[in-house]
Structures are given as structure tokens and as C-alpha cells.
Design an enzyme around this catalytic site. Structure first.
Site, PDB file in Angstrom:
ATOM      1  CG  ASP A  70      -0.365  -0.025   2.525  1.00 55.46           C
ATOM      2  OD1 ASP A  70       0.878  -0.160   2.605  1.00 55.46           O
ATOM      3  OD2 ASP A  70      -1.100   0.090   3.524  1.00 55.46           O
ATOM      4  CB  SER A  71       4.579   1.725  -0.107  1.00 58.22           C
ATOM      5  OG  SER A  71       4.808   0.580  -0.910  1.00 58.22           O
ATOM      6  CG  ASP A 109       0.174  -3.902   2.096  1.00 56.38           C
ATOM      7  OD1 ASP A 109      -0.039  -4.572   3.115  1.00 56.38           O
ATOM      8  OD2 ASP A 109       1.153  -3.145   1.953  1.00 56.38           O
ATOM      9  CE  LYS A 139       2.949  -5.786   3.605  1.00 54.30           C
ATOM     10  NZ  LYS A 139       2.494  -4.652   4.426  1.00 54.30           N
ATOM     11  CD  GLU A 141       0.527  -1.648   7.979  1.00 53.77           C
ATOM     12  OE1 GLU A 141       0.255  -0.893   8.942  1.00 53.77           O
ATOM     13  OE2 GLU A 141       0.986  -1.237   6.892  1.00 53.77           O
ATOM     14  CD  GLU A 208       7.901  -0.507   7.298  1.00 51.45           C
ATOM     15  OE1 GLU A 208       6.945  -1.206   6.921  1.00 51.45           O
ATOM     16  OE2 GLU A 208       8.110   0.652   6.885  1.00 51.45           O
TER      17      GLU A 208
END
Ligand code: KIV
Length: 312
Positions: A70-71, A109, A139, A141, A208
Site C-alpha cells: 500500500d506504499s 496489501d 498482507k 498489519e 519493519e
């Protein structure tokens, strides 16, 4: 090395050479091959990609995991952070990457808000990435507090990858992008998060922005492969952002970023050279122009000449 052919512009067939490294036959990367790599202490390579060309180039270079992170909110769409990117935008980019990736394990993501309301909605949204975009895993978080929901998604036959440490979707709670896991209490929580994800059965855990020592401890503790970004060299694999390694981010890089190329300079120089060629009429040349067939040209000259003589 494979050779193939493509139909090119005017229709001629031209031989092309695959970018696949010579002498390395590619196997499809799966959840079990990632675990095999950890068992054999073989480093796992991961890079983000956000569209067809980047997906294809990263895959053909032999990278194991392609992450549609999602970057892309920042790198591709110019948002300030990752919070605003929508599920539709993530699906759109994942579909494009899917078309370019053949061998790597394709992870997408889940954006902020797509798994925060309830487990049913999280499963429904995760399934969209598999059914509508061809992702092989999603993915998510967060650690311990997401473990039950992650189990529900895995029960729906959807591989999940975890992401702990500096989790950018929590930027407002963290009060900025800060290295996590610097106190004993934070290290204990990170270890609990990693173990909870390991027990839930995730395919790998992205670590991260944590101290090297903590990255090493987690990697030694869990059976799941760890993929670090700013988490030190002891992780089972490494991930970086495509735009970071190619200098396409318009800002100073984070400490852990290593630049492997300067696409920014390359693109600027190419665009300026093109502009200058158009302004000076150097582009296009005669060789870069289409021409009439001989007979049509002769017929056209005859018609033009006849018109000219009628006007005289
Ligand atoms: O969105 C992303 O690119 C990521 C990686 C940095 C792990 O989450």
C-alpha cells in the site's frame, strides 16, 4: 536462456531474449518454498511492484516475493501516507502486477479500513484480492490483536502474511514513522506479536523499522520466514520499495535504503532530450516516418501534376 518472439510495431517478428538469469531455471514460489528457504538458510528476496512493467521486470530478475504494497499510495498516487488508498485502487494495481508476474509469490496489501471493522468483512475483502486480482496472499498489519482474524482468513483458504514493528497504517497512533521495539516492554510485545502470527500460520512475517538485535531474536524464535525492511541482516529475507532503490521518491531515503539505480535522472534526461529534438525538428527523422508504397506515390504524383497543369 529462453528466446521467444514478439510481434513488433509494423508486424515484423523479432527475437527477444528473456531477462531470466542464465542457468537458473525458475520454479513457482509458493508458501512451502518460502519455508524451505528458511530451513535451508537461503535468503528470500522481496521487492514491491505496482504495475505491469515493474511486476514483470522484478519477476524476470528472479525476485521470490512481489509485494503490491500500500506504499503505492505514496509512490504511485502521490498521497501523503498510506491511509487514504482504497481497496479498489489496490485491486486495480494488483491486477496489473498479476499480468506481469509468473514465478514470484504475489502478495497484496490489504489497505487501511479493509480489515478493521470485523472478521467477516476482512475475509470478504481478502477474498476479493484472490478472486478479482489474482493475488496469492494478502498482507495485514498488526500482530497479537489480529491473530484471530488472520486465522479466519486462513480458514477461508487465503494465505496471509503478517507485518509488525513500524506499521505505516498506525502512523497516527505511533505519532510518526518511528523505529519500534527500543524498550524492553516493546521488545516483549513484538515477540508476542511474532509468536501469535507464527501460531496463526502466516506465510511470512514482514518486520519493519526495528533494531537489528530484535529482528534477529524474532527470526530465531519463529518458524515462519521473517522478511525485514530496516530490521537488520539476520532476517530470513529482505524487502525494499521499488521506487526507493531506483531513486523515484523525490525525497531523502530512509537509513536502510540502498539505491541501486537512478531512474529519476534517466527519465529526466530522456524526456529533456526528446523535448529538445522536437523543438529543433530533429525528431522524427525520415527513418522514423512511414512512407507510401511506390505505386501510390507514383499515382499521387500523377494526380498532383495533372491538378497543377489544370491550374496553369
Ligand atoms: O507497503 C509496503 O511497501 C510495505 C513494505 C514496506 C513492507 O508494506
Amino acid at each position: 536462456m529462453r528466446t521467444g518472439s514478439i510481434r513488433c510495431g509494423g508486424g515484423a517478428l523479432e527475437d527477444i531474449v528473456s531477462l531470466t538469469p542464465i542457468g537458473e531455471p525458475r520454479h513457482k514460489i509458493t508458501v512451502s518454498s518460502l519455508h524451505e528457504k528458511k530451513l535451508h538458510r537461503e535468503p528470500i528476496t522481496c521487492l514491491t511492484a505496482y504495475d505491469y512493467p515493474s511486476g514483470r521486470l522484478v519477476d524476470e530478475a528472479g525476485i521470490d516475493i512481489v509485494l503490491v504494497g500500500d506504499s503505492l499510495a505514496q509512490t504511485m498516487l502521490g498521497y501523503e501516507n498510506t491511509l487514504s488508498v482504497t481497496i479498489e485502487e489496490m485491486l486495480h494495481h494488483t491486477r496489473a502486477v498479476r499480468r506481469g508476474v509468473k514465478h514470484a509469490f504475489l502478495v497484496a496489501d490489504m489497505p487501511y479500513g479493509s480489515y478493521h471493522v470485523g472478521a467477516d468483512e476482512a475475509v470478504r475483502n481478502a477474498a476479493r484480492f484472490i478472486k478479482e486480482a489474482g493475488a496469492e496472499a494478502v498482507k495485514i498489519e498488526g500482530g497479537e490483536k489480529r491473530a484471530d482474524m488472520i486465522r479466519r482468513i486462513i480458514d477461508a483458504e487465503i494465505p496471509v502474511t503478517g507485518h509488525i514493528g513500524l506499521t505505516p497504517q498506525s502512523v497516527n497512533v505511533m505519532g510518526g514513522y518511528r523505529v519500534q521495539g527500543k524498550t524492553l516492554a516493546d521488545i516483549e510485545q513484538l515477540m508476542r506479536d511474532a509468536v501469535a502470527l507464527d501460531r496463526a500460520g502466516v506465510a511470512c512475517i514482514f518486520l519493519e523499522g526495528i533494531p537489528r538485535e530484535v529482528g534477529a531474536m524474532i527470526t530465531a524464535e519463529v518458524e515462519t520466514p521473517s522478511i525485514g525492511i530496516g530490521a537488520g541482516p539476520e532476517c530470513d529475507g529482505q524487502v525494499l520499495v521499488f521506487h526507493d532503490i531506483l531513486n523515484l521518491t523525490f525525497g531523502p531515503p530512509a537509513k536502510f535504503v540502498r539505491r541501486y539505480g537512478d531512474a529519476s535522472a534517466l527519465i529526466s534526461e530522456a524526456v529533456q532530450a526528446y523535448r529538445s529534438d522536437v523543438l529543433s525538428r530533429q525528431y522524427p527523422s525520415d527513418e522514423e516516418s512511414y512512407h507510401l508504397p511506390k505505386e501510390t506515390r507514383a499515382a499521387l504524383e500523377t494526380v498532383t501534376e495533372r491538378k497543377r497543369s489544370m491550374r496553369r
